[in-house]
Design a protein around this motif. Sequence first.
Motif, PDB file in Angstrom:
ATOM      1  N   THR A 142      -6.498   0.172   8.661  1.00 52.92           N
ATOM      2  CA  THR A 142      -5.452   1.011   9.193  1.00 52.92           C
ATOM      3  C   THR A 142      -4.550   1.526   7.978  1.00 52.92           C
ATOM      4  OG1 THR A 142      -5.424   0.024  11.344  1.00 52.92           O
ATOM      5  CG2 THR A 142      -3.375   1.070  10.602  1.00 52.92           C
ATOM      6  N   TYR A 143      -4.222   0.629   6.992  1.00 48.63           N
ATOM      7  CA  TYR A 143      -3.298   1.011   5.978  1.00 48.63           C
ATOM      8  C   TYR A 143      -4.027   2.042   4.983  1.00 48.63           C
ATOM      9  CZ  TYR A 143      -0.883  -3.198   7.898  1.00 48.63           C
ATOM     10  OH  TYR A 143      -0.055  -4.146   8.426  1.00 48.63           O
ATOM     11  N   ILE A 144      -5.489   1.479   4.737  1.00 45.88           N
ATOM     12  CA  ILE A 144      -6.093   2.256   3.707  1.00 45.88           C
ATOM     13  C   ILE A 144      -6.303   3.746   3.895  1.00 45.88           C
ATOM     14  CG2 ILE A 144      -8.275   2.472   2.607  1.00 45.88           C
ATOM     15  CD1 ILE A 144      -8.365  -0.553   2.404  1.00 45.88           C
ATOM     16  N   GLN A 145      -6.583   3.817   5.185  1.00 44.55           N
ATOM     17  CA  GLN A 145      -7.038   5.319   5.721  1.00 44.55           C
ATOM     18  C   GLN A 145      -5.705   6.239   5.678  1.00 44.55           C
ATOM     19  OE1 GLN A 145      -8.225   5.349   9.803  1.00 44.55           O
ATOM     20  NE2 GLN A 145      -6.450   4.453  10.569  1.00 44.55           N
ATOM     21  N   GLN A 146      -4.704   5.474   5.534  1.00 35.81           N
ATOM     22  CA  GLN A 146      -3.176   6.405   5.519  1.00 35.81           C
ATOM     23  C   GLN A 146      -2.964   6.705   4.027  1.00 35.81           C
ATOM     24  OE1 GLN A 146      -0.423   4.109   7.363  1.00 35.81           O
ATOM     25  NE2 GLN A 146      -1.557   4.226   9.299  1.00 35.81           N
TER      26      GLN A 146
ATOM     27  N   SER B 142     -16.698   4.479   6.308  1.00 37.26           N
ATOM     28  CA  SER B 142     -15.362   4.924   5.790  1.00 37.26           C
ATOM     29  C   SER B 142     -15.532   5.028   4.481  1.00 37.26           C
ATOM     30  CB  SER B 142     -14.210   3.752   6.056  1.00 37.26           C
ATOM     31  OG  SER B 142     -14.700   2.559   5.706  1.00 37.26           O
ATOM     32  N   THR B 143     -16.808   4.502   3.649  1.00 35.32           N
ATOM     33  CA  THR B 143     -17.184   4.798   2.282  1.00 35.32           C
ATOM     34  C   THR B 143     -18.413   5.173   2.115  1.00 35.32           C
ATOM     35  OG1 THR B 143     -18.063   2.368   2.476  1.00 35.32           O
ATOM     36  CG2 THR B 143     -15.591   2.347   2.061  1.00 35.32           C
ATOM     37  N   ALA B 144     -18.619   5.631   0.807  1.00 40.60           N
ATOM     38  CA  ALA B 144     -19.868   6.151   0.395  1.00 40.60           C
ATOM     39  C   ALA B 144     -20.489   4.718  -0.312  1.00 40.60           C
ATOM     40  CB  ALA B 144     -19.673   7.078  -0.697  1.00 40.60           C
ATOM     41  N   PHE B 145     -21.693   4.546  -0.099  1.00 38.51           N
ATOM     42  CA  PHE B 145     -22.488   3.393  -0.676  1.00 38.51           C
ATOM     43  C   PHE B 145     -23.065   3.502  -2.113  1.00 38.51           C
ATOM     44  CE2 PHE B 145     -22.199   1.920   3.683  1.00 38.51           C
ATOM     45  CZ  PHE B 145     -22.223   0.576   3.755  1.00 38.51           C
ATOM     46  N   VAL B 146     -22.946   2.807  -2.782  1.00 37.22           N
ATOM     47  CA  VAL B 146     -23.381   2.951  -4.162  1.00 37.22           C
ATOM     48  C   VAL B 146     -24.093   1.568  -4.412  1.00 37.22           C
ATOM     49  CG1 VAL B 146     -22.981   3.199  -6.613  1.00 37.22           C
ATOM     50  CG2 VAL B 146     -21.524   4.306  -5.091  1.00 37.22           C
ATOM     51  N   SER B 147     -25.609   1.700  -4.608  1.00 36.53           N
ATOM     52  CA  SER B 147     -26.625   0.588  -4.891  1.00 36.53           C
ATOM     53  C   SER B 147     -26.878   0.558  -6.385  1.00 36.53           C
ATOM     54  CB  SER B 147     -27.675   0.856  -3.756  1.00 36.53           C
ATOM     55  OG  SER B 147     -27.469   0.827  -2.532  1.00 36.53           O
ATOM     56  N   LEU B 148     -26.912  -0.699  -6.679  1.00 37.75           N
ATOM     57  CA  LEU B 148     -27.362  -0.958  -8.119  1.00 37.75           C
ATOM     58  C   LEU B 148     -29.061  -1.427  -7.894  1.00 37.75           C
ATOM     59  CD1 LEU B 148     -24.458  -2.735  -9.996  1.00 37.75           C
ATOM     60  CD2 LEU B 148     -24.885  -0.251  -9.813  1.00 37.75           C
ATOM     61  N   GLY B 149     -29.454  -0.855  -8.761  1.00 38.23           N
ATOM     62  CA  GLY B 149     -31.125  -1.498  -8.940  1.00 38.23           C
ATOM     63  C   GLY B 149     -31.227  -2.186 -10.267  1.00 38.23           C
TER      64      GLY B 149
ATOM     65  N   PHE C  82       0.833  -1.126  -0.011  1.00 35.05           N
ATOM     66  CA  PHE C  82      -0.085  -0.015  -0.040  1.00 35.05           C
ATOM     67  C   PHE C  82       0.714   1.195  -0.066  1.00 35.05           C
ATOM     68  CE2 PHE C  82      -3.362  -2.862   1.671  1.00 35.05           C
ATOM     69  CZ  PHE C  82      -4.555  -2.432   0.664  1.00 35.05           C
ATOM     70  N   GLU C  83       1.896   1.169   0.805  1.00 32.34           N
ATOM     71  CA  GLU C  83       2.857   2.549   1.071  1.00 32.34           C
ATOM     72  C   GLU C  83       3.338   2.895  -0.512  1.00 32.34           C
ATOM     73  OE1 GLU C  83       5.136   1.795   4.302  1.00 32.34           O
ATOM     74  OE2 GLU C  83       3.691   2.397   5.863  1.00 32.34           O
ATOM     75  N   PHE C  84       3.985   1.597  -1.122  1.00 33.13           N
ATOM     76  CA  PHE C  84       4.733   1.828  -2.279  1.00 33.13           C
ATOM     77  C   PHE C  84       3.803   2.341  -3.447  1.00 33.13           C
ATOM     78  CE2 PHE C  84       5.411   0.232  -6.439  1.00 33.13           C
ATOM     79  CZ  PHE C  84       6.683   0.560  -6.657  1.00 33.13           C
ATOM     80  N   LEU C  85       2.417   1.928  -3.477  1.00 31.71           N
ATOM     81  CA  LEU C  85       1.546   2.540  -4.371  1.00 31.71           C
ATOM     82  C   LEU C  85       1.284   3.822  -4.115  1.00 31.71           C
ATOM     83  CD1 LEU C  85      -0.676  -0.536  -4.701  1.00 31.71           C
ATOM     84  CD2 LEU C  85       1.017   0.077  -6.477  1.00 31.71           C
ATOM     85  N   ASP C  86       0.969   4.168  -2.797  1.00 31.30           N
ATOM     86  CA  ASP C  86       0.665   5.599  -2.289  1.00 31.30           C
ATOM     87  C   ASP C  86       1.777   6.606  -2.763  1.00 31.30           C
ATOM     88  OD1 ASP C  86      -1.509   7.174  -1.443  1.00 31.30           O
ATOM     89  OD2 ASP C  86      -0.204   7.296   0.371  1.00 31.30           O
ATOM     90  N   GLY C  87       2.993   6.052  -2.556  1.00 32.40           N
ATOM     91  CA  GLY C  87       4.244   6.863  -2.685  1.00 32.40           C
ATOM     92  C   GLY C  87       4.636   7.210  -4.014  1.00 32.40           C
ATOM     93  N   GLN C  88       3.901   6.614  -4.971  1.00 32.31           N
ATOM     94  CA  GLN C  88       4.048   6.945  -6.400  1.00 32.31           C
ATOM     95  C   GLN C  88       3.787   8.402  -6.869  1.00 32.31           C
ATOM     96  OE1 GLN C  88       6.232   4.983  -7.739  1.00 32.31           O
ATOM     97  NE2 GLN C  88       6.131   4.044  -5.790  1.00 32.31           N
ATOM     98  N   ASN C  89       2.921   8.830  -6.083  1.00 38.46           N
ATOM     99  CA  ASN C  89       2.301  10.140  -6.383  1.00 38.46           C
ATOM    100  C   ASN C  89       1.508  10.172  -7.515  1.00 38.46           C
ATOM    101  OD1 ASN C  89       3.081  11.633  -3.974  1.00 38.46           O
ATOM    102  ND2 ASN C  89       5.325  11.741  -4.937  1.00 38.46           N
ATOM    103  N   THR C  90       0.881   9.276  -7.897  1.00 37.42           N
ATOM    104  CA  THR C  90      -0.114   9.184  -9.181  1.00 37.42           C
ATOM    105  C   THR C  90      -1.370   8.414  -8.623  1.00 37.42           C
ATOM    106  OG1 THR C  90      -0.220   8.373 -11.623  1.00 37.42           O
ATOM    107  CG2 THR C  90       0.694   6.875  -9.702  1.00 37.42           C
TER     108      THR C  90
END
Length: 375
Positions: free
Chosen positions: A176-180, A210-217, A142-150
């Motif tokens: 814990t990892y995702i919220q950072q 921690s998330t927005a809910f998206v429901s499919l009908g 997670f840290e590697f991907l987040d650290g690419q600044n893209t």
Amino acid sequence: MNNPFVINNYESKDLFCDREEELQLTLRNCLNQTNMTLISQRRLGKTGLIFRLFNEIKDAYPSIHTVYVDIFASDNIDGFINLFAEAVLSAIPEKSSFGKRLLNYIKLLRPLVTYDPLTGQPQLQIAYQNAYEKEYTLRGLFEFLDGQNTPIVIAFDEFQQIREYPEQNMEALLRTYIQQCKNLTFIFSGSKKHIMTDIFANERKPFYASTAFVSLGKISEEKYSDFIRRLFGKGKRSITDEALQFILDWTHRVTYYTQRLCHTLYANGKKTIDLAEVKSACNQLLKEGESVYLQYRQMMTDKQWKYLIAVAKEGSVRQITATDFLKRYQIGGASASRQMSESLSEKGLLNVEVSLEGIDYSVDDVFFSHWLERL
């Protein structure tokens, strides 16, 4: 032309029916880095919507990377990490600067790398000495991907599978990892609504709020009718109004079953599709599925089997404890009905749909339900 009614993988937006409102909502969430939980009745097209969204991002926002991770095949944190790393490797162009950095990072994990003989996709196997190493590796990814600044959008499909892991702290670790993460946006999708709702809407769980809910009908009759006519027309086929209405009614407009029936009709090759042809195709599908339906029988007690038949014959049941329903099918008391509905729902055989009008119970597999009606 190839059969335009796709029943397996997403192919193109031209062969994807509607979902424009949901597409714009999920796209807006991605652009604003809003994590999402995608929920709906099973087989309404959650995975297809994710790929449609990724298609849109690729066309309109090529600087945003997208990663799709199906974790259904995983049964512990090891499997999760392997599938996650494989998906990232497959999604990021190997010759890009990002891809080269990613490959160097993966090599530091000392994985055993093999390649799928059919798809050519990389498959990883990473060895660990202890549980701490696993958690360290997951955090590092997670840290590697987040650290690419893209910006990267990561979709975890069948996310409820983490509830099957022996690691009891998996939800807390991921939260814990995702919220950072500052540059990563997450989509969590799953086929078991009750588990997904508990993960993300239970205030005692780590992912709460921690998330927005998206429901499919279900897709509207008008939109689906236009879509079906257009695809048959592209193949120089025509379909009568009566036949089209029967398709939408018989499949209840549940995406997979509507596509599957239309796929069969197209494959059968008739240039004009009338009601008789549709009914013949329906019988064909029920006959093809019979061996599977008989296997379902082995998953249930006699009482559960009879209960499922009762629900199928009703089409859907609003009051599973109503006296007339219990007496008509000799189910027993209200407590027995509640217990069997819970058990069948856990097995994935009974669909429970909650709305403002109440709770509706129906057999989850639409074709199986029609087969049970005949018993």
